[in-house]
Design a protein around this motif. Structure first.
Motif, PDB file in Angstrom:
ATOM      1  N   VAL A 121       1.020  -1.437   0.253  1.00 41.84           N
ATOM      2  CA  VAL A 121       0.157  -0.142  -0.028  1.00 41.84           C
ATOM      3  C   VAL A 121       0.967   1.191  -0.056  1.00 41.84           C
ATOM      4  O   VAL A 121       0.524   2.119  -1.374  1.00 41.84           O
ATOM      5  N   ARG A 122       1.957   1.748   0.996  1.00 44.82           N
ATOM      6  CA  ARG A 122       2.641   2.506   1.254  1.00 44.82           C
ATOM      7  C   ARG A 122       3.659   2.850  -0.292  1.00 44.82           C
ATOM      8  O   ARG A 122       3.851   4.229  -0.383  1.00 44.82           O
ATOM      9  N   LEU A 123       4.141   1.371  -0.655  1.00 45.86           N
ATOM     10  CA  LEU A 123       4.703   2.175  -1.976  1.00 45.86           C
ATOM     11  C   LEU A 123       3.954   1.785  -3.036  1.00 45.86           C
ATOM     12  O   LEU A 123       4.380   2.607  -4.060  1.00 45.86           O
ATOM     13  N   GLY A 124       3.529   0.700  -3.088  1.00 45.43           N
ATOM     14  CA  GLY A 124       2.872   0.683  -4.369  1.00 45.43           C
ATOM     15  C   GLY A 124       1.435   1.118  -4.650  1.00 45.43           C
ATOM     16  O   GLY A 124       1.668   1.143  -6.294  1.00 45.43           O
ATOM     17  N   SER A 125       1.061   2.017  -3.805  1.00 40.65           N
ATOM     18  CA  SER A 125      -0.373   2.666  -4.385  1.00 40.65           C
ATOM     19  C   SER A 125      -0.283   4.297  -4.494  1.00 40.65           C
ATOM     20  O   SER A 125      -0.594   4.470  -5.214  1.00 40.65           O
ATOM     21  N   GLN A 126       1.196   3.919  -3.717  1.00 38.29           N
ATOM     22  CA  GLN A 126       1.224   5.831  -2.642  1.00 38.29           C
ATOM     23  C   GLN A 126       1.725   6.587  -4.155  1.00 38.29           C
ATOM     24  O   GLN A 126       2.772   7.615  -3.971  1.00 38.29           O
ATOM     25  N   ILE A 127       3.336   5.374  -4.546  1.00 33.12           N
ATOM     26  CA  ILE A 127       4.269   6.160  -5.324  1.00 33.12           C
ATOM     27  C   ILE A 127       4.445   4.890  -6.120  1.00 33.12           C
ATOM     28  O   ILE A 127       4.703   4.428  -6.318  1.00 33.12           O
ATOM     29  N   PRO A 128       4.117   6.811  -7.819  1.00 36.77           N
ATOM     30  CA  PRO A 128       3.526   6.039  -8.927  1.00 36.77           C
ATOM     31  C   PRO A 128       5.544   5.464  -9.286  1.00 36.77           C
ATOM     32  O   PRO A 128       4.929   4.171 -10.235  1.00 36.77           O
ATOM     33  N   THR A 129       6.716   5.555  -9.044  1.00 38.46           N
ATOM     34  CA  THR A 129       7.389   5.421 -10.284  1.00 38.46           C
ATOM     35  C   THR A 129       8.671   4.142  -9.146  1.00 38.46           C
ATOM     36  O   THR A 129       8.413   4.410  -7.755  1.00 38.46           O
ATOM     37  N   GLU A 130       9.188   3.278  -9.769  1.00 37.05           N
ATOM     38  CA  GLU A 130      10.103   2.456  -9.553  1.00 37.05           C
ATOM     39  C   GLU A 130      11.066   3.190  -8.438  1.00 37.05           C
ATOM     40  O   GLU A 130      11.459   3.070  -8.148  1.00 37.05           O
ATOM     41  N   ALA A 131      11.516   4.301  -9.454  1.00 35.36           N
ATOM     42  CA  ALA A 131      13.125   5.521  -8.841  1.00 35.36           C
ATOM     43  C   ALA A 131      12.895   5.383  -7.443  1.00 35.36           C
ATOM     44  O   ALA A 131      13.327   5.239  -6.504  1.00 35.36           O
ATOM     45  N   GLY A 132      10.825   6.098  -6.958  1.00 32.86           N
ATOM     46  CA  GLY A 132      10.897   7.035  -6.358  1.00 32.86           C
ATOM     47  C   GLY A 132      10.773   5.755  -5.208  1.00 32.86           C
ATOM     48  O   GLY A 132      10.801   6.038  -4.724  1.00 32.86           O
ATOM     49  N   ARG A 133       9.730   4.505  -5.629  1.00 25.99           N
ATOM     50  CA  ARG A 133       9.989   3.457  -4.737  1.00 25.99           C
ATOM     51  C   ARG A 133      11.405   3.237  -3.641  1.00 25.99           C
ATOM     52  O   ARG A 133      11.224   3.201  -2.955  1.00 25.99           O
ATOM     53  N   LYS A 134      12.282   3.317  -5.070  1.00 29.41           N
ATOM     54  CA  LYS A 134      13.868   2.336  -4.471  1.00 29.41           C
ATOM     55  C   LYS A 134      14.298   3.633  -3.818  1.00 29.41           C
ATOM     56  O   LYS A 134      14.623   3.200  -2.530  1.00 29.41           O
ATOM     57  N   ALA A 135      13.745   5.120  -3.724  1.00 27.49           N
ATOM     58  CA  ALA A 135      14.539   5.721  -2.808  1.00 27.49           C
ATOM     59  C   ALA A 135      13.878   6.308  -1.381  1.00 27.49           C
ATOM     60  O   ALA A 135      14.941   6.565  -1.079  1.00 27.49           O
ATOM     61  N   LEU A 136      12.421   5.321  -1.597  1.00 27.89           N
ATOM     62  CA  LEU A 136      12.125   5.655  -0.506  1.00 27.89           C
ATOM     63  C   LEU A 136      12.307   4.769   0.686  1.00 27.89           C
ATOM     64  O   LEU A 136      12.699   4.538   2.207  1.00 27.89           O
ATOM     65  N   VAL A 137      12.731   3.306  -0.076  1.00 30.70           N
ATOM     66  CA  VAL A 137      13.086   2.660   0.891  1.00 30.70           C
ATOM     67  C   VAL A 137      14.501   2.480   1.585  1.00 30.70           C
ATOM     68  O   VAL A 137      14.611   2.245   2.299  1.00 30.70           O
ATOM     69  N   LEU A 138      15.627   2.950   0.594  1.00 29.89           N
ATOM     70  CA  LEU A 138      16.803   3.625   0.975  1.00 29.89           C
ATOM     71  C   LEU A 138      16.403   4.278   1.429  1.00 29.89           C
ATOM     72  O   LEU A 138      17.805   4.142   3.140  1.00 29.89           O
ATOM     73  N   SER A 139      16.098   5.317   2.357  1.00 36.26           N
ATOM     74  CA  SER A 139      16.425   6.580   2.384  1.00 36.26           C
ATOM     75  C   SER A 139      15.563   5.889   4.167  1.00 36.26           C
ATOM     76  O   SER A 139      16.128   6.004   5.077  1.00 36.26           O
ATOM     77  N   ALA A 140      14.358   4.965   4.241  1.00 33.70           N
ATOM     78  CA  ALA A 140      14.066   4.504   5.369  1.00 33.70           C
ATOM     79  C   ALA A 140      15.226   3.441   5.620  1.00 33.70           C
ATOM     80  O   ALA A 140      15.348   3.129   7.341  1.00 33.70           O
TER      81      ALA A 140
END
Ligand code: HEC
Length: 175
Positions: A121-140
């Motif tokens: 939900v947090r990544l799949g539905s709310q962050i549209p791009t794969e690059a964006g999801r990757k950046a958020l995971v790395l920061s977490a």
């Protein structure tokens, strides 16, 4: 579970039939039929026939074994939704199940953690791009999280391991 490829049976049947054909030709005294059936007298001829039968039999085992091994290797790279994982992402999948799955739900890793947010939900539905999801995971992973939803420790992984996890999660979240 694993579904055997019909191709494997094709290979098996092909080699068994070929092996039987060679065997019967040998029993009849060779293709020329010069000697009578069941009267193969030349020792060298018999040995040659045995070698051919052995080679055919070996192929009958080796080819299906290779096909099985190849299919098995392929399967490890297939994630939910038919997504193909590269070696890095497969590594990330292993690390995720070891250290992230206890707290996070992620369908692709079959995890049902409820301490942290559901990553589909947090990544799949709310962050549209794969690059964006990757950046958020790395920061977490690098900083950890404590924004009122609970505690996530920082630096569970670093460097290439963190990259692999982020690659994996970014590719599969929401699928
Ligand atoms: C001890 C439980 C725990 C573990 C282990 C854990 N997390 Fe978390 N995670 C949380 C919590 C709780 C939050 C939400 C914290 C907040 O925002 O207040 C969170 C948030 C996140 C977020 C969302 C960040 C955001 O800004 O929305 C991501 C992405 C994430 N975690 C990925 C991971 C990954 C990848 C791992 C494995 C390396 C991991 N987590 C391990 C508990 C955990």
């Amino acid at each position: 579970m694993y579904r055997a490829d019909p191709m494997i049976y094709g290979f098996l049947i092909f080699w068994v039939v070929l092996g039987l054909a060679v065997f019967f030709v040998a029993m009849r005294g060779g293709p020329r039929g010069a000697r009578g059936p069941l009267h193969t007298e030349s020792k060298a001829g018999q040995r040659a026939v045995m070698v051919v039968v052995a080679v055919v039999f070996a192929f009958g085992l080796i080819v299906p074994a290779l096909v099985l091994a190849f299919n098995g290797a392929n399967k490890a790279s297939v994630a939910v939704g038919g997504i193909h994982l590269n070696a890095e992402q497969q590594h990330g999948r292993v690390l995720f199940s070891e250290s992230c799955a206890v707290c996070h739900t992620l369908a692709a890793s079959n995890s049902e953690g409820h301490v942290g947010p559901n990553l589909d939900v947090r990544l799949g539905s709310q962050i549209p791009t794969e690059a964006g999801r990757k950046a958020l995971v790395l920061s977490a992973i690098a900083e950890g999280r404590a924004r009122g939803l609970g505690q996530m420790p920082a630096l569970l992984y670093q460097g290439k391991d963190a990259e692999s996890i982020a690659d994996f999660v970014a590719a599969v979240a929401g699928h």
